[in-house]
Design a protein around this motif. Sequence first.
Motif, PDB file in Angstrom:
ATOM      1  N   ASN A  90       0.829  -1.212   0.000  1.00  0.00           N
ATOM      2  CA  ASN A  90       0.000   0.000   0.000  1.00  0.00           C
ATOM      3  C   ASN A  90       0.859   1.257   0.000  1.00  0.00           C
ATOM      4  N   ALA A  91       1.960   1.248   0.762  1.00  0.00           N
ATOM      5  CA  ALA A  91       2.852   2.409   0.801  1.00  0.00           C
ATOM      6  C   ALA A  91       3.482   2.647  -0.568  1.00  0.00           C
ATOM      7  N   LEU A  92       3.891   1.579  -1.228  1.00  0.00           N
ATOM      8  CA  LEU A  92       4.489   1.720  -2.553  1.00  0.00           C
ATOM      9  C   LEU A  92       3.455   2.153  -3.589  1.00  0.00           C
ATOM     10  N   LYS A  93       2.250   1.582  -3.513  1.00  0.00           N
ATOM     11  CA  LYS A  93       1.189   1.981  -4.446  1.00  0.00           C
ATOM     12  C   LYS A  93       0.853   3.457  -4.291  1.00  0.00           C
ATOM     13  N   ALA A  94       0.857   3.952  -3.060  1.00  0.00           N
ATOM     14  CA  ALA A  94       0.568   5.368  -2.809  1.00  0.00           C
ATOM     15  C   ALA A  94       1.612   6.271  -3.459  1.00  0.00           C
ATOM     16  N   ARG A  95       2.793   5.751  -3.687  1.00  0.00           N
ATOM     17  CA  ARG A  95       3.873   6.497  -4.337  1.00  0.00           C
ATOM     18  C   ARG A  95       3.948   6.195  -5.831  1.00  0.00           C
ATOM     19  N   GLY A  96       2.998   5.411  -6.338  1.00  0.00           N
ATOM     20  CA  GLY A  96       3.028   5.018  -7.747  1.00  0.00           C
ATOM     21  C   GLY A  96       4.109   4.005  -8.056  1.00  0.00           C
ATOM     22  N   GLN A  97       4.547   3.244  -7.028  1.00  0.00           N
ATOM     23  CA  GLN A  97       5.650   2.307  -7.200  1.00  0.00           C
ATOM     24  C   GLN A  97       5.280   0.885  -6.784  1.00  0.00           C
ATOM     25  N   GLY A  98       4.026   0.556  -6.808  1.00  0.00           N
ATOM     26  CA  GLY A  98       3.598  -0.777  -6.395  1.00  0.00           C
ATOM     27  C   GLY A  98       4.276  -1.899  -7.150  1.00  0.00           C
ATOM     28  N   TYR A  99       4.619  -1.651  -8.389  1.00  0.00           N
ATOM     29  CA  TYR A  99       5.255  -2.655  -9.240  1.00  0.00           C
ATOM     30  C   TYR A  99       6.671  -3.013  -8.790  1.00  0.00           C
ATOM     31  N   ARG A 100       7.236  -2.253  -7.879  1.00  0.00           N
ATOM     32  CA  ARG A 100       8.608  -2.509  -7.419  1.00  0.00           C
ATOM     33  C   ARG A 100       8.699  -3.620  -6.368  1.00  0.00           C
TER      34      ARG A 100
END
Length: 191
Positions: A27-37
């Motif tokens: 969720n933290a990565l998705k909020a930064r537009g980086q969920g794919y990482r």
Amino acid sequence: MSSMSSILYLHGFASSPASWKVRELSNALKARGQGYRLICPALSTVPNEAIAQAEAIIESRVGPLTLIGSSLGGYYATWLAEKHLLRAALINPAVAAPASLEKYLGPQTNLHTGAPFEFTEAHLAQLRALEAPKITPGRYFLMVETGDEVLDYRKAVQRYEGCKQAVFEGGDHSFTRFPEMVPQLLEFCGL
């Protein structure tokens, strides 16, 4: 680190990608537009197979990769970090996994999927073969809570002496302070 940085998250014994820490990090990565990482495979309950899964991902990645390992995943991450010259963040890691897991020999159930599995002496032998004899302190970020009811946090503090460490009073094996540590964790991972 480059914009291609990724995270390989290795979950613990009888856990899965559905663990609350994985969801929190995702969720933290998705909020930064980086969920794919974030890469978090459902690791096999057979140690050698779990390592083979992780190594297939490590070998297929382009760009920097940081490991995050929780509990048994921390034990795996240490072995993989030393073998593949990677950095690893460890959350309440199993320092002596074979000894810690000996009491779980026999039938087990995945905490998230409910799938049954058998934990055997052969699995313990595989874990013994995966012990990293020495560590490179600059590779690691250790996060532990003193209230861990499953593993003795002091063993991790001693094993990872000289590494970056965050030791918190209280908490439990799930690492209750995970949400507040996500920013430091992502910084360590180069994101």
